[in-house]
Structures are given as C-alpha cells and as structure tokens.
Write an enzyme that holds these catalytic residues in place. Structure first.
Site, PDB file in Angstrom:
ATOM      1  N   ASN A   1      38.415  46.875  43.497  1.00  0.00           N
ATOM      2  CA  ASN A   1      37.635  45.714  43.038  1.00  0.00           C
ATOM      3  C   ASN A   1      36.136  45.949  43.154  1.00  0.00           C
ATOM      4  O   ASN A   1      35.366  45.595  42.259  1.00  0.00           O
ATOM      5  CB  ASN A   1      37.959  44.473  43.883  1.00  0.00           C
TER       6      ASN A   1
ATOM      7  N   ARG B   1      45.954  57.467  49.844  1.00  0.00           N
ATOM      8  CA  ARG B   1      46.241  57.271  51.268  1.00  0.00           C
ATOM      9  C   ARG B   1      46.923  55.920  51.473  1.00  0.00           C
ATOM     10  O   ARG B   1      46.897  55.061  50.598  1.00  0.00           O
ATOM     11  CB  ARG B   1      44.960  57.382  52.100  1.00  0.00           C
TER      12      ARG B   1
ATOM     13  N   GLU C   1      41.533  46.238  59.086  1.00  0.00           N
ATOM     14  CA  GLU C   1      40.258  46.962  59.149  1.00  0.00           C
ATOM     15  C   GLU C   1      39.195  46.341  58.241  1.00  0.00           C
ATOM     16  O   GLU C   1      38.006  46.622  58.391  1.00  0.00           O
ATOM     17  CB  GLU C   1      40.459  48.436  58.763  1.00  0.00           C
ATOM     18  N   ASN C   2      39.627  45.503  57.291  1.00  0.00           N
ATOM     19  CA  ASN C   2      38.659  44.932  56.347  1.00  0.00           C
ATOM     20  C   ASN C   2      37.693  43.932  57.001  1.00  0.00           C
ATOM     21  O   ASN C   2      36.669  43.587  56.415  1.00  0.00           O
ATOM     22  CB  ASN C   2      39.355  44.279  55.143  1.00  0.00           C
TER      23      ASN C   2
ATOM     24  N   ASP D   1      43.587  48.268  45.045  1.00  0.00           N
ATOM     25  CA  ASP D   1      42.277  48.808  45.439  1.00  0.00           C
ATOM     26  C   ASP D   1      41.378  49.039  44.224  1.00  0.00           C
ATOM     27  O   ASP D   1      41.868  49.377  43.146  1.00  0.00           O
ATOM     28  CB  ASP D   1      42.497  50.130  46.196  1.00  0.00           C
TER      29      ASP D   1
HETATM   30  C1  IPE Z   1      43.165  48.940  51.522  1.00  0.00           C
HETATM   31  O1  IPE Z   1      42.008  49.176  50.775  1.00  0.00           O
HETATM   32  C2  IPE Z   1      43.297  47.488  51.833  1.00  0.00           C
HETATM   33  C3  IPE Z   1      43.494  46.594  50.686  1.00  0.00           C
HETATM   34  C4  IPE Z   1      43.606  46.904  49.419  1.00  0.00           C
HETATM   35  C5  IPE Z   1      43.605  45.226  51.047  1.00  0.00           C
HETATM   36  P1  IPE Z   1      40.656  49.670  51.448  1.00  0.00           P
HETATM   37  O2  IPE Z   1      39.672  49.795  50.367  1.00  0.00           O
HETATM   38  O3  IPE Z   1      40.284  48.793  52.593  1.00  0.00           O
HETATM   39  O4  IPE Z   1      41.071  51.105  52.035  1.00  0.00           O
HETATM   40  P2  IPE Z   1      40.179  52.342  52.474  1.00  0.00           P
HETATM   41  O5  IPE Z   1      39.114  51.807  53.365  1.00  0.00           O
HETATM   42  O6  IPE Z   1      39.596  52.925  51.225  1.00  0.00           O
HETATM   43  O7  IPE Z   1      41.115  53.290  53.139  1.00  0.00           O
HETATM   44  C1  IPE Z   2      40.415  46.110  47.342  1.00  0.00           C
HETATM   45  O1  IPE Z   2      39.273  46.495  46.647  1.00  0.00           O
HETATM   46  C2  IPE Z   2      40.331  44.695  47.843  1.00  0.00           C
HETATM   47  C3  IPE Z   2      40.193  44.574  49.299  1.00  0.00           C
HETATM   48  C4  IPE Z   2      40.174  45.531  50.164  1.00  0.00           C
HETATM   49  C5  IPE Z   2      40.067  43.221  49.803  1.00  0.00           C
HETATM   50  P1  IPE Z   2      38.019  47.107  47.397  1.00  0.00           P
HETATM   51  O2  IPE Z   2      37.113  45.985  47.798  1.00  0.00           O
HETATM   52  O3  IPE Z   2      38.444  47.997  48.509  1.00  0.00           O
HETATM   53  O4  IPE Z   2      37.355  47.940  46.244  1.00  0.00           O
HETATM   54  P2  IPE Z   2      36.653  49.357  46.363  1.00  0.00           P
HETATM   55  O5  IPE Z   2      37.650  50.307  46.984  1.00  0.00           O
HETATM   56  O6  IPE Z   2      35.443  49.178  47.223  1.00  0.00           O
HETATM   57  O7  IPE Z   2      36.317  49.707  44.958  1.00  0.00           O
HETATM   58 MG    MG Z   3      38.849  49.994  48.590  1.00  0.00          MG
END
Ligand code: IPE
Ligand code: IPE
Ligand code: MG
Length: 244
Positions: free
Chosen positions: A18, A190, A63-64, A16
C-alpha cells in the site's frame, strides 16, 4: 499434470504494498491504505465466489506498531471506518468475520466494534473471514504454550497429552483447516511473522503486484498456479499419483 482446478479450502494473504503504491503517485501512505481497503473488499468477494471457505488476511502485524504514530493512528481509524461501512454488506453475503491477534492493545471503541462485528456475523457459514490484526506468529505460539501450561497447572491436562493436535487447537484458527494457499503481494518473499505454525504445508505464491492493484485476474492466476502444484506431504510423486 493436474488439469482440474482445485479450489483451496483456506487462503491466507499478506496484503503488502500500500505504501509503495501511494509513494509512486506522490501521495501520502494513508492514501495507499484506503485504496488497499477496496482491494480487500474485492478479494473477499472473489474468494467467496469461487468457493474458498476460509480467508485469512494480514491487516496489521505486531511489529507494525513501530511505524510512525501518524500512520498507526490512521490505520486504526481506517479499521474502525471499514468495519462500520462493510460489516452489514459482508453479513448479507453470509460471511463470518473474526479477528485473530491480541485485541487488548486496540482502543476500547475499536474493541467494541470488533465484538459487534463478530457477534453480528457469528452464525454465517458461507465463508469465514479472519482478519489478523495485531497478530504475530510468534505471539500465537507463545500464547498457545501459555494456555496449555495453564491447563497443566490446573491439572486439566497432562504434559503427555500435548501433541500436534492439542497444540494446533490452542493456536489462533485452531478450529479450522490450515491454509492451503499463502499469497503475498508487493514483491517481498518473506513471512513477516504471519502464521508460522499453520503454514507448515501451505503452497507459497509471491507476486510483485502492489496490494491496491491486485485484481481478480491476479487472484485467478494465483488459483491457477495453486491447481498446478502437487502437494506431497513428504511422500513421493508416485505415491501421491496412485492415491489421487
Ligand atoms: C506485513 O507487511 C504485515 C502486513 C501486511 C499487515 P510489512 O510491510 O509490515 O512487512 P515487512 O516489514 O516488509 O516484513
Ligand atoms: C501493507 O502495506 C499494509 C500494512 C502493513 C498495514 P505496507 O504499508 O506495508 O506497504 P509498503 O510495503 O510500505 O509498500
Ligand atoms: Mg510492507
């Protein structure tokens, strides 16, 4: 005090941070995801080199899909490109690649690439790299329940035969050990619907570093911390010390 380093057999990671990494540099989120792929490659290499046998990476949660369309499609494109670029290299290093999650929502081209990657690396045994994509812990549990219900309906299984072991085998990753070490970068503490059942006795390690910055040193710190933990599985410290 445990002085000897214990290498976890199975490490799982929520990669997490990026988006925030890119935002800090006033760049689009996609730039952070591309940098994230480089960190992913480094982590696969690092954990394989220290002898971890199973590595499960959370790449895209169920959920993404709720993210802006543009981000979702750039992530899908990045999965495709990364598989095309790195399958050969990982194969040469003896790494087996598998996808866990509901693949049916991916484009036909991406599903085909996933099948090709899985088939090419099927016989490799140095490390299993499990990529959780369109994965959700609740989906996994519901899917396992459905599978077992179908077996009961087909009279292949009786309800009494459903126990811990039959249930875990019906889940994703059911043919391997549960994760020993769970790592989440990016500062959030989490599970975000990652492996819910399988994490029952994992050691949790949260770190503030954003995923693209997660270095070999950071990985080593996580392993050192894991080595210092005492896993008791409900027993007392004294019992664990006696049985070693
Ligand atoms: C969890 O990260 C999913 C991945 C890293 C692929 P998220 O960024 O989607 O999680 P939340 O929304 O902060 O809980
Ligand atoms: C995790 O990084 C990658 C994916 C969920 C695909 P995020 O894109 O959730 O990065 P933040 O949490 O917004 O910084
Ligand atoms: Mg994230």
């Amino acid at each position: 005090m445990t002085a000897q380093a214990t290498i976890p057999s199975h490490v799982c990671i929520i990669m997490d941070g990026n988006g925030r990494w890119a935002k800090k540099r006033l760049m689009p989120r996609g730039f952070g995801h591309r940098k994230g792929v480089e960190a992913t490659r480094r982590s696969v290499e690092f954990f394989a080199s220290v002898g971890v046998r199973h590595l499960t990476l959370f790449a895209f949660s169920s959920e993404n899909w709720s993210r802006p369309n543009e981000e979702v499609s750039s992530l899908m494109e990045l999965f495709m490109l990364s598989l095309q670029k790195y399958t050969g290299e990982l194969h040469d290093k003896g790494i087996r690649i598998r996808f866990v999650g509901d693949k049916l929502l991916f484009s036909e081209a991406l599903q085909q690439q996933i099948r090709d990657t899985e088939n090419k690396t099927r016989e490799n045994s140095r490390m299993s790299l499990n990529i959780a994509a369109n994965y959700g812990g609740r989906w996994d549990i519901v899917n396992a329940a459905r599978l077992l219900a179908q077996q009961v309906a087909d009279e292949e299984l009786s309800p009494e035969q459903i126990d811990d072991q039959t249930f875990r085998r019906a889940l994703s990753l059911g043919d391997g050990p549960d994760p020993d070490l769970f790592i989440r970068t990016g500062g959030e503490q989490r599970i975000s619907n990652f492996l819910l059942w399988q994490l029952a006795y994992a050691e949790f390690y949260f770190c503030d570093r954003l995923w693209p910055d997660f270095s070999n040193d950071d990985m080593q710190v996580a392993l050192d911390e894991y080595s210092r933990r005492q896993r008791r599985y409900g027993k007392t410290s004294e019992q664990v010390e006696i049985s070693g």
